[in-house]
Scaffold this active site. Structure first.
Site, mmCIF file in Angstrom:
data_model
loop_
_atom_site.group_PDB
_atom_site.id
_atom_site.type_symbol
_atom_site.label_atom_id
_atom_site.label_comp_id
_atom_site.label_asym_id
_atom_site.label_seq_id
_atom_site.Cartn_x
_atom_site.Cartn_y
_atom_site.Cartn_z
ATOM 1 C CG HIS A 1 4.279 -17.968 -10.578
ATOM 2 N ND1 HIS A 1 3.085 -17.534 -10.038
ATOM 3 C CD2 HIS A 1 5.222 -17.718 -9.644
ATOM 4 C CE1 HIS A 1 3.293 -17.026 -8.838
ATOM 5 N NE2 HIS A 1 4.592 -17.136 -8.571
ATOM 6 C CD GLU B 1 8.262 -19.648 -8.161
ATOM 7 O OE1 GLU B 1 8.538 -19.168 -7.055
ATOM 8 O OE2 GLU B 1 7.109 -20.048 -8.464
ATOM 9 C CG ASP C 1 6.729 -21.069 -3.738
ATOM 10 O OD1 ASP C 1 7.501 -20.101 -3.799
ATOM 11 O OD2 ASP C 1 5.680 -21.143 -4.415
ATOM 12 C CG HIS D 1 3.128 -19.092 -2.242
ATOM 13 N ND1 HIS D 1 2.346 -18.191 -1.528
ATOM 14 C CD2 HIS D 1 4.093 -18.355 -2.834
ATOM 15 C CE1 HIS D 1 2.835 -16.974 -1.693
ATOM 16 N NE2 HIS D 1 3.884 -17.037 -2.479
ATOM 17 C CD GLU E 1 10.074 -17.766 -3.315
ATOM 18 O OE1 GLU E 1 9.848 -17.033 -2.320
ATOM 19 O OE2 GLU E 1 9.401 -17.725 -4.354
#
Length: 256
Positions: free
Chosen positions: A16, A43, A45, A58, A118
């Site tokens: 993450h 993962e 952003d 993020h 993302e």
């Protein structure tokens, strides 16, 4: 004609924002630590600077994860690259920078890692953000395995329209009653959901529909094992080292 939904092969443990329990989130350092700990995917952003450059962060604002202040979208790339994105986490990481998307793609490619990218509009135009991400992905000569995801339905639809070959995950905080119809409408390849919103019954509904189930954000080994026993395909964690040590491969139940 409806476009075919791409098949997804996401590892059972995804780091993450990188190994964010050990290094500052959404930085190259965090991605390198995740790889060193055995993670195959991260993962992260992506959003836009004021001059429409794709950067990894993020929050809507700079204060939590950099020494800057104000909304991310009010700073241009040059200003963002001058910020310290590591000192807030530890003195070890003073001088770590906000990465660009191209930095990230190149790093992961050469580490033989993939990314759950993302799309995070955070106040900017989601279509414009998708356009810039698409341009960078298409221009990249070092493109790792990519799964797109977003809470923003417009972003998912935009990515599916213009890069139909890329799998897209539909991000949810809770599971709506009509989730399958919307999932099919979006042409998603996986459902990403807050693990706290799941029950054995709702997880079974997703898995029995043949939908890959990706759960976020789990740092507890026993909870991860429970989710896998419910049929989860993948869990996203801040602590990939701990989960990979305890669960080195996808449990059989996830492939039922």
């Amino acid at each position: 004609n409806k476009r075919p939904t791409p098949v997804i092969d996401i590892p059972h443990i995804v780091a993450h924002r990188g190994a964010s329990i050990e290094a500052p989130e959404n930085t190259i350092a965090a991605f390198r630590v995740a790889g060193a700990r055995g993670a195959k995917w991260v993962e992260c952003d992506v959003t836009l600077s004021s001059d429409d450059k794709c950067v990894l962060i993020h929050d809507d604002t700079l204060a939590r994860t950099t020494n800057g202040t104000g909304p991310i979208h009010q700073s241009d790339l040059a200003s963002l690259r001058n910020l310290d994105a590591g000192g807030w986490f530890s003195d070890i990481y003073i001088g770590e920078r906000i990465p660009t998307l191209s930095d990230t793609l190149e790093t992961l490619y050469f580490m033989e890692m993939g990314a759950n990218l993302e799309i995070k509009p955070s106040g900017c135009d989601p279509v414009r953000l998708c356009q810039e991400v698409i341009a960078e992905l298409k221009a990249s000569r070092t493109l790792p395995s990519i799964l797109i995801s977003s809470f923003d339905d417009v972003a998912v639809a935009e990515m599916r329209q213009h890069m139909p070959e890329l799998p897209c995950g539909w991000l949810l905080e809770t599971l709506p009653k009509d989730w399958k119809a919307e999932y099919d409408r979006l042409g998603a390849s996986a459902l990403h959901i807050d693990h706290k919103a799941l029950t054995p019954v709702s997880a079974a509904e997703i898995v029995d529909a043949g939908v890959p189930l990706v759960c976020y954000t789990i740092n507890d080994v026993e909870r991860a094992k429970e989710l896998f026993s419910w049929g989860a395909t993948s869990v996203i964690t801040d602590d990939p080292a701990k989960l990979l040590m305890a669960i080195p491969r996808r449990p059989f139940a996830a492939n039922r």
